[in-house]
Design a protein around this motif. Structure first.
Motif, PDB file in Angstrom:
ATOM      1  N   UNK A 295       0.830  -1.207   0.000  1.00 11.57           N
ATOM      2  CA  UNK A 295       0.000   0.000   0.000  1.00 11.57           C
ATOM      3  C   UNK A 295       0.861   1.252   0.000  1.00 11.57           C
ATOM      4  N   UNK A 296       1.980   1.207   0.701  1.00 12.08           N
ATOM      5  CA  UNK A 296       2.898   2.343   0.726  1.00 12.08           C
ATOM      6  C   UNK A 296       3.515   2.540  -0.656  1.00 12.08           C
ATOM      7  N   UNK A 297       3.870   1.461  -1.305  1.00 12.79           N
ATOM      8  CA  UNK A 297       4.448   1.557  -2.651  1.00 12.79           C
ATOM      9  C   UNK A 297       3.463   2.204  -3.617  1.00 12.79           C
ATOM     10  N   UNK A 298       2.214   1.782  -3.557  1.00 10.85           N
ATOM     11  CA  UNK A 298       1.183   2.352  -4.436  1.00 10.85           C
ATOM     12  C   UNK A 298       0.960   3.822  -4.117  1.00 10.85           C
ATOM     13  N   UNK A 299       0.892   4.165  -2.833  1.00  9.25           N
ATOM     14  CA  UNK A 299       0.677   5.562  -2.420  1.00  9.25           C
ATOM     15  C   UNK A 299       1.842   6.446  -2.856  1.00  9.25           C
ATOM     16  N   UNK A 300       3.060   5.933  -2.736  1.00  6.26           N
ATOM     17  CA  UNK A 300       4.234   6.713  -3.142  1.00  6.26           C
ATOM     18  C   UNK A 300       4.203   6.956  -4.649  1.00  6.26           C
ATOM     19  N   UNK A 301       3.860   5.943  -5.406  1.00  5.88           N
ATOM     20  CA  UNK A 301       3.763   6.103  -6.865  1.00  5.88           C
ATOM     21  C   UNK A 301       2.666   7.096  -7.220  1.00  5.88           C
ATOM     22  N   UNK A 302       1.528   7.003  -6.543  1.00  8.36           N
ATOM     23  CA  UNK A 302       0.410   7.919  -6.811  1.00  8.36           C
ATOM     24  C   UNK A 302       0.782   9.363  -6.456  1.00  8.36           C
ATOM     25  N   UNK A 303       1.565   9.549  -5.409  1.00  5.89           N
ATOM     26  CA  UNK A 303       1.972  10.892  -5.022  1.00  5.89           C
ATOM     27  C   UNK A 303       2.940  11.500  -6.021  1.00  5.89           C
ATOM     28  N   UNK A 304       3.744  10.670  -6.655  1.00  2.00           N
ATOM     29  CA  UNK A 304       4.709  11.166  -7.647  1.00  2.00           C
ATOM     30  C   UNK A 304       4.069  11.483  -8.993  1.00  2.00           C
ATOM     31  N   UNK A 305       3.001  10.789  -9.352  1.00  4.87           N
ATOM     32  CA  UNK A 305       2.403  10.947 -10.679  1.00  4.87           C
ATOM     33  C   UNK A 305       2.018  12.381 -11.021  1.00  4.87           C
ATOM     34  N   UNK A 306       1.288  13.097 -10.159  1.00  3.45           N
ATOM     35  CA  UNK A 306       0.902  14.456 -10.553  1.00  3.45           C
ATOM     36  C   UNK A 306       2.090  15.423 -10.616  1.00  3.45           C
ATOM     37  N   UNK A 307       3.162  15.077  -9.949  1.00  2.43           N
ATOM     38  CA  UNK A 307       4.328  15.969  -9.904  1.00  2.43           C
ATOM     39  C   UNK A 307       5.145  15.845 -11.176  1.00  2.43           C
ATOM     40  N   UNK A 308       5.200  14.633 -11.705  1.00  3.51           N
ATOM     41  CA  UNK A 308       6.077  14.614 -12.794  1.00  3.51           C
ATOM     42  C   UNK A 308       6.113  13.594 -13.794  1.00  3.51           C
TER      43      UNK A 308
END
Length: 101
Positions: free
Chosen positions: A88-101
């Protein structure tokens, strides 16, 4: 737009909380021990990542000034370690990065 006045207060608090949780993941990794705080740390980490993702999606122009602080957190080895131990942390980290870049 209602969130704009809150950003100067929200972002530093959020970053401090995220830094603290990531530091605790580092300590847990060193100790290789599980304790009652592990679940709380994962919840706090997931919440912090969700807030970063939401702010980045809703207010992308206003998050640019915070990128120098956000990117090291999202790319930190401690977050990588946490992601390895919790999908879940891996998915959340990926989701947090997506809008940034």
């Amino acid at each position: 737009t209602k969130a704009l006045p809150l950003l100067p207060t929200l972002q530093p608090t959020l970053f401090k909380a995220l830094e603290g949780v990531l530091a605790q993941f580092n300590e847990e990794n060193k100790d290789r021990g599980e304790d009652d705080n592990s679940a709380n740390n994962v919840i706090m980490l997931l919440t912090s990542l969700a807030v970063i993702e939401t702010v980045a999606q809703a207010l992308p122009k206003f998050i640019a000034s915070s990128l120098p602080r956000i990117l090291p957190l999202l790319l930190s080895p401690n977050l990588s370690r946490a992601s390895t131990s919790d999908k879940a942390v891996a998915v959340a980290a990926q989701n947090a990065l997506e809008p940034i870049g």
